[in-house]
Write a protein that holds these residues in place. Structure first.
Motif, PDB file in Angstrom:
ATOM      1  N   SER A   1       0.852  -1.175   0.000  1.00 33.69           N
ATOM      2  CA  SER A   1       0.000   0.000   0.000  1.00 33.69           C
ATOM      3  C   SER A   1       0.896   1.235   0.000  1.00 33.69           C
ATOM      4  N   LEU A   2       0.406   2.308  -0.572  1.00 31.23           N
ATOM      5  CA  LEU A   2       1.166   3.548  -0.614  1.00 31.23           C
ATOM      6  C   LEU A   2       1.434   4.061   0.804  1.00 31.23           C
ATOM      7  N   ALA A   3       0.473   3.913   1.690  1.00 33.99           N
ATOM      8  CA  ALA A   3       0.642   4.398   3.066  1.00 33.99           C
ATOM      9  C   ALA A   3       1.793   3.676   3.767  1.00 33.99           C
ATOM     10  N   THR A   4       1.885   2.373   3.548  1.00 34.00           N
ATOM     11  CA  THR A   4       2.979   1.606   4.150  1.00 34.00           C
ATOM     12  C   THR A   4       4.321   2.044   3.593  1.00 34.00           C
ATOM     13  N   ALA A   5       4.393   2.182   2.279  1.00 35.59           N
ATOM     14  CA  ALA A   5       5.645   2.606   1.650  1.00 35.59           C
ATOM     15  C   ALA A   5       6.055   3.989   2.136  1.00 35.59           C
ATOM     16  N   GLU A   6       5.108   4.905   2.212  1.00 35.10           N
ATOM     17  CA  GLU A   6       5.412   6.265   2.676  1.00 35.10           C
ATOM     18  C   GLU A   6       5.962   6.244   4.101  1.00 35.10           C
ATOM     19  N   ARG A   7       5.345   5.431   4.939  1.00 37.56           N
ATOM     20  CA  ARG A   7       5.762   5.388   6.347  1.00 37.56           C
ATOM     21  C   ARG A   7       7.202   4.894   6.487  1.00 37.56           C
ATOM     22  N   TRP A   8       7.535   3.815   5.786  1.00 34.36           N
ATOM     23  CA  TRP A   8       8.863   3.244   5.946  1.00 34.36           C
ATOM     24  C   TRP A   8       9.943   4.041   5.216  1.00 34.36           C
ATOM     25  N   VAL A   9       9.600   4.659   4.101  1.00 38.86           N
ATOM     26  CA  VAL A   9      10.582   5.514   3.422  1.00 38.86           C
ATOM     27  C   VAL A   9      10.870   6.752   4.274  1.00 38.86           C
ATOM     28  N   GLU A  10       9.849   7.288   4.897  1.00 37.03           N
ATOM     29  CA  GLU A  10      10.037   8.445   5.775  1.00 37.03           C
ATOM     30  C   GLU A  10      10.978   8.105   6.917  1.00 37.03           C
ATOM     31  N   ARG A  11      10.792   6.935   7.524  1.00 35.26           N
ATOM     32  CA  ARG A  11      11.675   6.508   8.608  1.00 35.26           C
ATOM     33  C   ARG A  11      13.077   6.225   8.089  1.00 35.26           C
ATOM     34  N   TRP A  12      13.174   5.683   6.881  1.00 36.71           N
ATOM     35  CA  TRP A  12      14.489   5.439   6.267  1.00 36.71           C
ATOM     36  C   TRP A  12      15.250   6.759   6.094  1.00 36.71           C
ATOM     37  N   GLU A  13      14.564   7.768   5.585  1.00 32.84           N
ATOM     38  CA  GLU A  13      15.207   9.067   5.370  1.00 32.84           C
ATOM     39  C   GLU A  13      15.768   9.616   6.681  1.00 32.84           C
ATOM     40  N   ARG A  14      15.032   9.452   7.773  1.00 29.82           N
ATOM     41  CA  ARG A  14      15.499   9.960   9.060  1.00 29.82           C
ATOM     42  C   ARG A  14      16.697   9.167   9.571  1.00 29.82           C
ATOM     43  N   GLN A  15      16.634   7.832   9.488  1.00 28.47           N
ATOM     44  CA  GLN A  15      17.742   7.051  10.044  1.00 28.47           C
ATOM     45  C   GLN A  15      19.011   7.213   9.226  1.00 28.47           C
ATOM     46  N   GLN A  16      18.876   7.467   7.925  1.00 32.19           N
ATOM     47  CA  GLN A  16      20.071   7.635   7.101  1.00 32.19           C
ATOM     48  C   GLN A  16      20.828   8.917   7.430  1.00 32.19           C
ATOM     49  N   GLN A  17      20.172   9.868   8.054  1.00 38.30           N
ATOM     50  CA  GLN A  17      20.850  11.092   8.463  1.00 38.30           C
ATOM     51  C   GLN A  17      21.928  10.828   9.501  1.00 38.30           C
ATOM     52  N   ARG A  18      21.831   9.694  10.188  1.00 38.77           N
ATOM     53  CA  ARG A  18      22.866   9.321  11.160  1.00 38.77           C
ATOM     54  C   ARG A  18      24.191   9.016  10.462  1.00 38.77           C
TER      55      ARG A  18
ATOM     56  N   LEU B   1       9.688  -0.673  -1.869  1.00 34.55           N
ATOM     57  CA  LEU B   1       9.370   0.626  -1.276  1.00 34.55           C
ATOM     58  C   LEU B   1       9.550   1.737  -2.309  1.00 34.55           C
ATOM     59  N   ALA B   2      10.641   1.650  -3.081  1.00 37.63           N
ATOM     60  CA  ALA B   2      10.901   2.672  -4.109  1.00 37.63           C
ATOM     61  C   ALA B   2       9.828   2.644  -5.190  1.00 37.63           C
ATOM     62  N   ARG B   3       9.510   1.459  -5.680  1.00 34.38           N
ATOM     63  CA  ARG B   3       8.504   1.330  -6.750  1.00 34.38           C
ATOM     64  C   ARG B   3       7.148   1.887  -6.319  1.00 34.38           C
ATOM     65  N   THR B   4       6.837   1.716  -5.052  1.00 29.79           N
ATOM     66  CA  THR B   4       5.527   2.150  -4.561  1.00 29.79           C
ATOM     67  C   THR B   4       5.516   3.634  -4.224  1.00 29.79           C
ATOM     68  N   HIS B   5       6.535   4.086  -3.505  1.00 29.78           N
ATOM     69  CA  HIS B   5       6.545   5.470  -3.036  1.00 29.78           C
ATOM     70  C   HIS B   5       7.024   6.456  -4.101  1.00 29.78           C
ATOM     71  N   HIS B   6       7.955   6.020  -4.948  1.00 28.89           N
ATOM     72  CA  HIS B   6       8.509   6.894  -5.992  1.00 28.89           C
ATOM     73  C   HIS B   6       8.280   6.259  -7.368  1.00 28.89           C
ATOM     74  N   ALA B   7       7.070   5.866  -7.617  1.00 29.04           N
ATOM     75  CA  ALA B   7       6.744   5.087  -8.816  1.00 29.04           C
ATOM     76  C   ALA B   7       7.138   5.774 -10.107  1.00 29.04           C
ATOM     77  N   ASP B   8       6.985   7.093 -10.176  1.00 27.65           N
ATOM     78  CA  ASP B   8       7.220   7.817 -11.421  1.00 27.65           C
ATOM     79  C   ASP B   8       8.642   8.351 -11.557  1.00 27.65           C
ATOM     80  N   ALA B   9       9.463   8.139 -10.545  1.00 25.63           N
ATOM     81  CA  ALA B   9      10.810   8.724 -10.567  1.00 25.63           C
ATOM     82  C   ALA B   9      11.750   7.983 -11.497  1.00 25.63           C
ATOM     83  N   ALA B  10      11.577   6.668 -11.615  1.00 29.57           N
ATOM     84  CA  ALA B  10      12.569   5.870 -12.347  1.00 29.57           C
ATOM     85  C   ALA B  10      11.946   4.560 -12.818  1.00 29.57           C
ATOM     86  N   ARG B  11      12.706   3.878 -13.669  1.00 27.59           N
ATOM     87  CA  ARG B  11      12.416   2.481 -14.001  1.00 27.59           C
ATOM     88  C   ARG B  11      13.329   1.638 -13.111  1.00 27.59           C
ATOM     89  N   TYR B  12      12.731   0.781 -12.296  1.00 24.28           N
ATOM     90  CA  TYR B  12      13.490   0.052 -11.280  1.00 24.28           C
ATOM     91  C   TYR B  12      13.895  -1.328 -11.779  1.00 24.28           C
TER      92      TYR B  12
END
Length: 259
Positions: free
Chosen positions: A4-21, A85-96
Motif C-alpha cells: 500500500s502507498l501508506a505503508t511505503a510512505e511510512r517506511w521511506v520516511e523513517r528510512w530518510e530519518r535514520q540515514q541522516q545518522r 518501497l521505491a517502486r511504490t513510493h517513488h513510482a514515477d521517478a525511475a524504471r526500477y
C-alpha cells in the motif's frame, strides 16, 4: 500484491530519518550530486539517460527526478524490500531494476538502448571488494558516452590515520549539532520492519537472497574501506580521464569521474 502507498510512505520516511545518522550533511550531498549531473547533461540532445546504482528505497532517484523531470532514470538495487518501497513510493521517478551490481552480465539487465549520460550512487558501492569495484568501474566506463560522468557520494577514509580520526570527529560533531543521532539507527529500522506484516514476504525474500550470497541471513549496513585515492586510482585504470572529489565534509565526499 504490491504494498500500500501508506505503508511505503511510512517506511521511506523513517528510512530518510535514520540515514541522516550516517551520511554527513546528506541533503547537501544529494544536491551536489544533482548539480554535477545537471551540469554534465546540459546541452545533451533528447532525454538524458541516468542510472542510479544501489538506489535503495529511491532517495536519490526521486531527488534527481524532481530536479530533472526530462531525464530517463534507471534505478538499480539487489534488495527486494527496498526496491518495492521505491517502486511504490517513488513510482514515477525511475524504471526500477532488480539486479546485483557487479554480477556476471548485470549491465544487460539495465535494458539500455543508448549510452548513459551519467551514473550516480550514494552510500552503496562500498560493499564491493576492490576487484569487483574495478570491474564495475570498467563496465560503467563502457556504458557511458564520452564526456559522461560517474558521481559517487560516500564516506571514504583518509589514507593518513591521524587525518582519518579527525575527519570522523568532524562528521560526528556535525551529526550531533544537527541532532541526527537522535534518530533510530540501521539495525533498529530493520528490526521494526520485521514487525510489519505487510513486509513479511519481502523480508523473507531478502533474507533468502542474503543467505544464498553470504551464507548468513543477517543483514548489515556495510562499511567503506577504500580511500579516495584508491577509488581515484581504480577509476583511472578503468578508463576515466578526469577524476577527483568536488565536495567534502569530514570523510563524506562526492567523487566525480568523467569518461
Amino acid at each position: 500484491m504490491g504494498l500500500s502507498l501508506a505503508t511505503a510512505e511510512r517506511w521511506v520516511e523513517r528510512w530518510e530519518r535514520q540515514q541522516q545518522r550516517y551520511a554527513v550533511d546528506r541533503e547537501e550531498r544529494f544536491t551536489v550530486i544533482a548539480d554535477v549531473v545537471e551540469q554534465s547533461v546540459a546541452g545533451v540532445p533528447g532525454r538524458p539517460s541516468v542510472v542510479d546504482l544501489g538506489c535503495g528505497p529511491g532517495s536519490l532517484a526521486a531527488r534527481l527526478a524532481r530536479r530533472m523531470p526530462y531525464a530517463d532514470i534507471v534505478a538499480v538495487d539487489m534488495d527486494p524490500l527496498l526496491l518495492e518501497l521505491a517502486r511504490t513510493h517513488h513510482a514515477d521517478a525511475a524504471r526500477y531494476v532488480d539486479v546485483v551490481i557487479g554480477a556476471e552480465d548485470w549491465t544487460r539487465a539495465l535494458g539500455l538502448d543508448r549510452p548513459l549520460d551519467a551514473a550516480v550512487s550514494t552510500t552503496a558501492l562500498h560493499y564491493l571488494d576492490p576487484d569487483a569495484l574495478h570491474r564495475t568501474y570498467r563496465q560503467l566506463a563502457g556504458l557511458l558516452r564520452p564526456g559522461g560522468v560517474l558521481v559517487n557520494g560516500d564516506h571514504f577514509p583518509h589514507d593518513d590515520c591521524a587525518l582519518a580520526g579527525l575527519a570522523e570527529c568532524v562528521g560526528r560533531r556535525h551529526a550531533e549539532r544537527g541532532q541526527a543521532l537522535a534518530h533510530e539507527d540501521w539495525a533498529s529500522w530493520w528490526a521494526a520492519v520485521a514487525h510489519d506484516p505487510e513486509l513479511t514476504d519481502l523480508l523473507a525474500e531478502r533474507r533468502r537472497r542474503q543467505a544464498a550470497v553470504t551464507g548468513t541471513s543477517a543483514g548489515t549496513g556495510g562499511a567503506p574501506c577504500l580511500s579516495v585515492s584508491a577509488h581515484e586510482r581504480l577509476l583511472r585504470q578503468a578508463g576515466f580521464r578526469h577524476v577527483g572529489a568536488v565536495w567534502q565534509y569530514g570523510d563524506s565526499h562526492v567523487l566525480v569521474a568523467i569518461r
